[in-house]
Design an enzyme around this catalytic site. Structure first.
Site, mmCIF file in Angstrom:
data_model
loop_
_atom_site.group_PDB
_atom_site.id
_atom_site.type_symbol
_atom_site.label_atom_id
_atom_site.label_comp_id
_atom_site.label_asym_id
_atom_site.label_seq_id
_atom_site.Cartn_x
_atom_site.Cartn_y
_atom_site.Cartn_z
ATOM 1 N N LYS A 120 32.451 -18.530 55.483
ATOM 2 C CA LYS A 120 32.328 -19.467 56.606
ATOM 3 C C LYS A 120 33.570 -19.560 57.485
ATOM 4 O O LYS A 120 33.731 -20.520 58.250
ATOM 5 C CB LYS A 120 31.918 -20.883 56.153
ATOM 6 C CG LYS A 120 30.751 -20.944 55.209
ATOM 7 C CD LYS A 120 29.626 -20.003 55.569
ATOM 8 C CE LYS A 120 28.858 -20.443 56.810
ATOM 9 N NZ LYS A 120 27.838 -19.389 57.147
ATOM 10 N N HIS A 170 33.903 -11.126 50.764
ATOM 11 C CA HIS A 170 34.504 -12.461 50.630
ATOM 12 C C HIS A 170 35.427 -12.501 49.414
ATOM 13 O O HIS A 170 35.843 -13.584 48.991
ATOM 14 C CB HIS A 170 33.416 -13.528 50.440
ATOM 15 C CG HIS A 170 32.572 -13.797 51.647
ATOM 16 N ND1 HIS A 170 33.095 -13.879 52.918
ATOM 17 C CD2 HIS A 170 31.240 -14.040 51.777
ATOM 18 C CE1 HIS A 170 32.113 -14.137 53.767
ATOM 19 N NE2 HIS A 170 30.985 -14.240 53.111
ATOM 20 N N SER A 211 31.549 -26.375 57.010
ATOM 21 C CA SER A 211 30.661 -25.254 57.291
ATOM 22 C C SER A 211 30.045 -24.713 55.996
ATOM 23 O O SER A 211 28.847 -24.377 55.948
ATOM 24 C CB SER A 211 31.444 -24.151 58.013
ATOM 25 O OG SER A 211 30.604 -23.098 58.404
HETATM 26 P P1 A3P Z 1 29.961 -23.701 61.697
HETATM 27 O O1 A3P Z 1 29.137 -23.902 60.478
HETATM 28 O O2 A3P Z 1 31.175 -24.579 61.714
HETATM 29 O O3 A3P Z 1 29.185 -23.786 62.954
HETATM 30 P P2 A3P Z 1 30.665 -16.851 58.612
HETATM 31 O O4 A3P Z 1 30.191 -15.849 59.597
HETATM 32 O O5 A3P Z 1 31.961 -16.500 57.977
HETATM 33 O O6 A3P Z 1 29.601 -17.217 57.646
HETATM 34 O O7 A3P Z 1 31.047 -18.165 59.435
HETATM 35 C C1 A3P Z 1 30.065 -18.944 60.058
HETATM 36 C C2 A3P Z 1 30.747 -19.973 60.924
HETATM 37 O O8 A3P Z 1 31.288 -19.322 62.094
HETATM 38 C C3 A3P Z 1 29.784 -21.033 61.434
HETATM 39 O O9 A3P Z 1 30.563 -22.213 61.630
HETATM 40 C C4 A3P Z 1 29.336 -20.390 62.735
HETATM 41 O O10 A3P Z 1 28.751 -21.285 63.651
HETATM 42 C C5 A3P Z 1 30.681 -19.875 63.240
HETATM 43 N N1 A3P Z 1 30.530 -18.846 64.281
HETATM 44 C C6 A3P Z 1 29.769 -17.746 64.263
HETATM 45 N N2 A3P Z 1 29.861 -17.072 65.423
HETATM 46 C C7 A3P Z 1 30.723 -17.769 66.201
HETATM 47 C C8 A3P Z 1 31.233 -17.597 67.524
HETATM 48 N N3 A3P Z 1 30.867 -16.559 68.283
HETATM 49 N N4 A3P Z 1 32.094 -18.520 68.012
HETATM 50 C C9 A3P Z 1 32.474 -19.574 67.258
HETATM 51 N N5 A3P Z 1 32.024 -19.797 66.001
HETATM 52 C C10 A3P Z 1 31.159 -18.906 65.468
#
Ligand code: A3P
Length: 290
Positions: free
Chosen positions: A42, A103, A133
């Site tokens: 996340k 991860h 998140s």
């Molecule tokens: P939130 O849950 O805070 O919205 P991962 O890809 O490591 O699983 O992380 C997911 C997190 O990154 C989520 O956070 C998601 O919304 C955010 N995320 C994904 N794409 C993004 C982008 N282009 N800009 C900002 N945040 C992004």
């Protein structure tokens, strides 16, 4: 769907199918031109994947639209029963150069990545937003342990009793490792603050000198809204028996500072006290607002 229990692998809690197949992960053979995108869950993995894919493909949108994110970026340690494909089985069939997602804590990364001197892009995110998140992700991902109520989750997160272990160990060990290997250590908060500046860092690291036009295209295509609307990036094509977007969308908020809407005053005090203890002595600093 079955929520997998966690099992310790060298002291790090991992979902049972990964722990059961650990030999296979540990003996994975990296190739010198593999690029590893490593994160604590996340922290912005998917965002970085889209950026890297576009940088590598020099802004060619058709190439990055070829498949959903979980197909384009095999997940190294996922070795689960169907319908989740085993990352290693996919990777063995994938032609070079491969872009691999993990991860894993630094100490669990298969040794061959370091023997082959592979490049790694690591993204870290501040602990509080990362915890929020992760909480929503544990709600929507039916293979992860049930997060329980938010009131208790903060403690669970602080103890590192979640899949892939302690946030503290993860970000700190990777931070130390960056001086020994070819690791670009990035921060989610920096990416939010100035995406183009951070995309340029990725371009430099990957040896790609792309035009301002291409940079603009990458920036547009990897904005939160563009990715939320993009079925190749937003995980909606993933089996819904595993990722239930009706609990919480994968592309949830994409902000810095959403933690203030979740942490109570007491939770914040407990968190800050533990945080201070764990981060003492490191020169690794996070921003909790931008
Ligand atoms: P939130 O849950 O805070 O919205 P991962 O890809 O490591 O699983 O992380 C997911 C997190 O990154 C989520 O956070 C998601 O919304 C955010 N995320 C994904 N794409 C993004 C982008 N282009 N800009 C900002 N945040 C992004």
């Amino acid at each position: 769907f079955y929520r997998f229990p966690l099992r310790l692998v060298h002291g790090v809690p991992l979902m049972k199918p990964i722990a059961d197949d650990w030999q296979k992960v540990e003996s994975f053979q990296a190739r010198p031109d593999d690029l590893l995108i490593a994160t604590y869950p996340k922290a912005g993995t998917t965002w970085m994947q889209e950026i890297v894919d576009l940088v590598v493909n020099e802004g060619d949108l058709e190439k990055v639209k070829r498949a959903p994110t979980h197909i384009r970026f095999p997940f190294l340690e996922i070795c689960s029963p169907p319908p989740i494909p085993s990352g290693i089985d996919i990777l063995e069939e994938t032609p070079s150069p491969r872009i691999i997602k993990t991860h894993l804590a630094y100490k669990l990364v298969p040794k061959s990545f370091w023997d082959q001197n592979c490049k790694v892009i690591y993204i870290a995110r501040n602990a509080k937003d990362n915890a929020v998140s992760y909480y929503y992700f544990d709600l929507m991902n039916k293979t992860q342990p049930d997060p329980g109520p938010w009131e208790k989750y903060v403690d669970t997160f602080l103890k590192g009793d979640v899949g892939w272990g302690s946030w503290f160990d993860h970000v700190i060990d990777w931070w130390k490792a960056k001086d020994k290997h070819r690791i670009l250590y990035m921060f989610y908060e920096d990416m939010k603050e100035d995406p183009k500046r951070e995309i340029r860092k990725v371009m430099d690291f990957l040896g790609k000198n792309l035009s301002e036009n291409i940079l603009e295209k990458i920036y547009q295509h990897t904005s939160f809204q563009a990715m939320k609307d993009n079925p190749m990036a937003n995980y909606t094509s993933f089996p819904s028996s595993i990722l239930d977007h009706s609990c919480s969308p994968f592309m949830r908020k994409g902000e810095v500072g959403d933690w203030v809407n979740h942490f109570s005053e007491t939770q914040n005090e407990v968190f800050d006290a533990k945080y201070k203890r764990r981060m003492e002595g490191t020169d690794l600093n996070f921003r909790y607002s931008i």
